[in-house]
Design a protein around this motif. Structure first.
Motif, PDB file in Angstrom:
ATOM      1  N   PRO A 197      -0.028  19.225  -2.455  1.00 37.87           N
ATOM      2  CA  PRO A 197      -0.327  20.423  -3.258  1.00 37.87           C
ATOM      3  C   PRO A 197      -1.562  21.183  -2.790  1.00 37.87           C
ATOM      4  O   PRO A 197      -1.694  22.377  -3.070  1.00 37.87           O
ATOM      5  CB  PRO A 197      -0.542  19.849  -4.667  1.00 37.87           C
ATOM      6  CG  PRO A 197       0.239  18.583  -4.693  1.00 37.87           C
ATOM      7  CD  PRO A 197       0.095  18.024  -3.312  1.00 37.87           C
ATOM      8  N   MET A 198      -2.475  20.509  -2.066  1.00 31.77           N
ATOM      9  CA  MET A 198      -3.670  21.206  -1.582  1.00 31.77           C
ATOM     10  C   MET A 198      -3.323  22.308  -0.596  1.00 31.77           C
ATOM     11  O   MET A 198      -4.104  23.255  -0.421  1.00 31.77           O
ATOM     12  CB  MET A 198      -4.630  20.201  -0.938  1.00 31.77           C
ATOM     13  CG  MET A 198      -5.324  19.287  -1.940  1.00 31.77           C
ATOM     14  SD  MET A 198      -6.327  18.013  -1.147  1.00 31.77           S
ATOM     15  CE  MET A 198      -7.564  19.010  -0.330  1.00 31.77           C
ATOM     16  N   PHE A 208       2.112   8.316  -3.380  1.00 32.25           N
ATOM     17  CA  PHE A 208       1.663   9.006  -4.586  1.00 32.25           C
ATOM     18  C   PHE A 208       0.603  10.055  -4.260  1.00 32.25           C
ATOM     19  O   PHE A 208       0.696  11.210  -4.694  1.00 32.25           O
ATOM     20  CB  PHE A 208       1.111   7.984  -5.589  1.00 32.25           C
ATOM     21  CG  PHE A 208       0.523   8.616  -6.829  1.00 32.25           C
ATOM     22  CD1 PHE A 208       1.340   8.954  -7.899  1.00 32.25           C
ATOM     23  CD2 PHE A 208      -0.836   8.878  -6.924  1.00 32.25           C
ATOM     24  CE1 PHE A 208       0.802   9.539  -9.037  1.00 32.25           C
ATOM     25  CE2 PHE A 208      -1.380   9.455  -8.055  1.00 32.25           C
ATOM     26  CZ  PHE A 208      -0.555   9.791  -9.108  1.00 32.25           C
ATOM     27  N   PHE A 209      -0.401   9.661  -3.479  1.00 33.62           N
ATOM     28  CA  PHE A 209      -1.479  10.598  -3.168  1.00 33.62           C
ATOM     29  C   PHE A 209      -1.028  11.696  -2.219  1.00 33.62           C
ATOM     30  O   PHE A 209      -1.484  12.841  -2.322  1.00 33.62           O
ATOM     31  CB  PHE A 209      -2.677   9.849  -2.573  1.00 33.62           C
ATOM     32  CG  PHE A 209      -3.484   9.101  -3.600  1.00 33.62           C
ATOM     33  CD1 PHE A 209      -4.316   9.784  -4.471  1.00 33.62           C
ATOM     34  CD2 PHE A 209      -3.397   7.736  -3.701  1.00 33.62           C
ATOM     35  CE1 PHE A 209      -5.045   9.107  -5.432  1.00 33.62           C
ATOM     36  CE2 PHE A 209      -4.127   7.044  -4.655  1.00 33.62           C
ATOM     37  CZ  PHE A 209      -4.963   7.735  -5.526  1.00 33.62           C
ATOM     38  N   ILE A 210      -0.142  11.373  -1.303  1.00 35.34           N
ATOM     39  CA  ILE A 210       0.350  12.405  -0.390  1.00 35.34           C
ATOM     40  C   ILE A 210       1.161  13.453  -1.144  1.00 35.34           C
ATOM     41  O   ILE A 210       0.989  14.662  -0.940  1.00 35.34           O
ATOM     42  CB  ILE A 210       1.203  11.761   0.723  1.00 35.34           C
ATOM     43  CG1 ILE A 210       0.314  10.949   1.669  1.00 35.34           C
ATOM     44  CG2 ILE A 210       1.967  12.830   1.506  1.00 35.34           C
ATOM     45  CD1 ILE A 210       1.087  10.136   2.694  1.00 35.34           C
ATOM     46  N   ILE A 211       2.037  12.996  -2.044  1.00 38.18           N
ATOM     47  CA  ILE A 211       2.936  13.917  -2.758  1.00 38.18           C
ATOM     48  C   ILE A 211       2.205  14.698  -3.841  1.00 38.18           C
ATOM     49  O   ILE A 211       2.391  15.915  -3.980  1.00 38.18           O
ATOM     50  CB  ILE A 211       4.126  13.140  -3.365  1.00 38.18           C
ATOM     51  CG1 ILE A 211       4.974  12.543  -2.240  1.00 38.18           C
ATOM     52  CG2 ILE A 211       4.979  14.056  -4.240  1.00 38.18           C
ATOM     53  CD1 ILE A 211       6.082  11.619  -2.738  1.00 38.18           C
ATOM     54  N   PHE A 212       1.354  14.025  -4.605  1.00 33.45           N
ATOM     55  CA  PHE A 212       0.759  14.654  -5.779  1.00 33.45           C
ATOM     56  C   PHE A 212      -0.690  15.121  -5.572  1.00 33.45           C
ATOM     57  O   PHE A 212      -1.227  15.806  -6.449  1.00 33.45           O
ATOM     58  CB  PHE A 212       0.814  13.700  -6.977  1.00 33.45           C
ATOM     59  CG  PHE A 212       2.205  13.373  -7.416  1.00 33.45           C
ATOM     60  CD1 PHE A 212       2.966  14.296  -8.117  1.00 33.45           C
ATOM     61  CD2 PHE A 212       2.769  12.149  -7.117  1.00 33.45           C
ATOM     62  CE1 PHE A 212       4.253  13.997  -8.516  1.00 33.45           C
ATOM     63  CE2 PHE A 212       4.059  11.836  -7.518  1.00 33.45           C
ATOM     64  CZ  PHE A 212       4.806  12.766  -8.222  1.00 33.45           C
ATOM     65  N   LEU A 270       0.810  -1.219   0.000  1.00 40.86           N
ATOM     66  CA  LEU A 270       0.000   0.000   0.000  1.00 40.86           C
ATOM     67  C   LEU A 270       0.842   1.267   0.000  1.00 40.86           C
ATOM     68  O   LEU A 270       0.370   2.332  -0.429  1.00 40.86           O
ATOM     69  CB  LEU A 270      -0.914  -0.012   1.234  1.00 40.86           C
ATOM     70  CG  LEU A 270      -1.950   1.097   1.385  1.00 40.86           C
ATOM     71  CD1 LEU A 270      -2.953   1.033   0.236  1.00 40.86           C
ATOM     72  CD2 LEU A 270      -2.663   0.982   2.725  1.00 40.86           C
ATOM     73  N   LEU A 271       2.087   1.165   0.450  1.00 42.88           N
ATOM     74  CA  LEU A 271       2.947   2.342   0.625  1.00 42.88           C
ATOM     75  C   LEU A 271       3.135   3.170  -0.650  1.00 42.88           C
ATOM     76  O   LEU A 271       3.010   4.406  -0.593  1.00 42.88           O
ATOM     77  CB  LEU A 271       4.308   1.901   1.177  1.00 42.88           C
ATOM     78  CG  LEU A 271       5.290   3.022   1.506  1.00 42.88           C
ATOM     79  CD1 LEU A 271       4.709   3.949   2.565  1.00 42.88           C
ATOM     80  CD2 LEU A 271       6.623   2.439   1.977  1.00 42.88           C
ATOM     81  N   PRO A 272       3.422   2.588  -1.820  1.00 39.23           N
ATOM     82  CA  PRO A 272       3.584   3.428  -3.024  1.00 39.23           C
ATOM     83  C   PRO A 272       2.346   4.251  -3.356  1.00 39.23           C
ATOM     84  O   PRO A 272       2.456   5.419  -3.740  1.00 39.23           O
ATOM     85  CB  PRO A 272       3.888   2.403  -4.131  1.00 39.23           C
ATOM     86  CG  PRO A 272       4.450   1.229  -3.414  1.00 39.23           C
ATOM     87  CD  PRO A 272       3.735   1.178  -2.111  1.00 39.23           C
TER      88      PRO A 272
END
Length: 344
Positions: A73-74, A65-69, A59-61
């Protein structure tokens, strides 16, 4: 014989006594639940993660991905309320309140941007909606598996073509004097072949719909076709026994069977109602159709990237997101109230 019977009865009694005695020594969950001093051992978060570490590593990748991208950015939405300059850091300095929002809504061109956005979004949400469903129904009626696979592959291919290529093909097709359509019209004597279709306001919306339909209908039909495949064959058999032909089976079995899928995808699509599709519209835009092609997405890009006014662009993007979120929640609540087709 009587002695043997008595001995057997005594053995059964002794066995029952031993079983009851053994059971009394075992832990009783019911007694534990009633025992005020009983405290079950709860595993900590780290213990649970260590137990299922393989799944967490898988699950880590996705989390990264969602945290960084997506989530990090929010935090940049704070620029909608702060003044940005190139020496102020990523989050700007100095609060400006609602200045950027007032600036956008007081602009005389804003109603045009909103109108164009809503028209294009309505075309892609409502007018386009039945076409992938119809295509999925057509695929379902093709009995020959090989032929169905060929037709599906042909319909999927345009999805993988970039919008740059699609709009380039469109420009070549409708180009004045040299385009295929103008040459055809000139040969049949309808026009002189010099008509510039792509610069006409009246041609813009049909071109948007046609190119969007050609590019996406095959790909969007996949999920509807998958939903159709999930319908139990026994329902079709029961309908056939009742005398229903293929058309009635489609109406009374297939469409109700995929209605939940249709509603869920529609609710998800409503979140982008103020995002009419930047790539397609921006590439089709020219001075001739500017009045019908300038949408909120193109305004945000031009304001933020071309004019380097990141604060106003962020404010408008934030409005888009909030409106989409509000519509999604409202429609989902209505779907939950009047049916069972809600997302949550």
């Amino acid at each position: 014989m009587e002695n043997q019977t008595n001995n057997l009865t005594n053995q059964i009694s002794q066995t029952e006594h031993i079983a009851k005695h053994t059971a009394s020594k075992l832990p009783n969950n019911d007694n534990n639940d009633n025992d005020p001093y009983f405290k079950p051992v709860k595993k900590t978060l780290w213990q649970r993660m260590a137990r299922y570490k393989t799944f967490y590593l898988m699950l880590l990748p996705a989390l990264l991905f969602f945290i960084i991208f997506s989530y990090w950015p929010m935090t940049g939405n704070i620029l909608a309320f702060r003044k940005f300059s190139f020496n102020s850091g990523m989050y700007g300095k100095g609060w400006v309140g609602l200045q950027y929002f007032k600036e956008f809504f007081s602009d005389r061109q804003t109603p045009i941007y909103i109108r164009n956005t809503l028209i294009i979004s309505a075309i892609k949400l409502f007018i386009y909606l039945p076409f992938p469903i119809i295509l999925a129904l057509i695929f379902n009626e093709i009995v020959n598996t090989k032929h169905r696979s060929i037709f599906q592959s042909i319909s999927y291919l345009p999805y993988f073509i970039s919008w740059v290529v699609v709009i380039g093909m469109l420009n070549k097709l409708f180009a004045p004097n040299t385009g295929l359509i103008n040459n055809l019209l000139r040969n049949v004597g309808v026009t002189d072949g010099s008509r510039f279709f792509m610069m006409e306001n009246g041609f813009f919306y049909p071109a948007v719909f046609g190119s969007y339909l050609w590019k996406n209908v095959g790909w969007d039909s996949i999920i509807y076709y998958a939903a159709i495949m999930g319908i139990s064959p026994s329902l079709y058999e029961a309908a056939a026994i009742d005398g229903a032909n293929r058309l009635k089976q489609t109406r009374h079995v297939t469409l109700p069977g995929i209605s939940k899928t249709i509603m869920i995808l529609f609710i998800i699509s409503l979140g982008g109602i103020l995002s009419a599709g930047f790539d397609q519209v921006y590439l089709m835009q020219n001075p001739g159709n500017y009045q019908v092609s300038e949408i909120i997405d193109t305004y945000v890009v031009k304001t933020g990237l071309e004019k380097a006014r990141y604060g106003p662009a962020t404010a408008v993007g934030l409005v888009q997101g909030l409106v989409g979120l509000g519509l999604t929640v409202a429609v989902n609540k209505a779907a939950d109230k009047y049916g069972e087709n809600s997302l949550w």
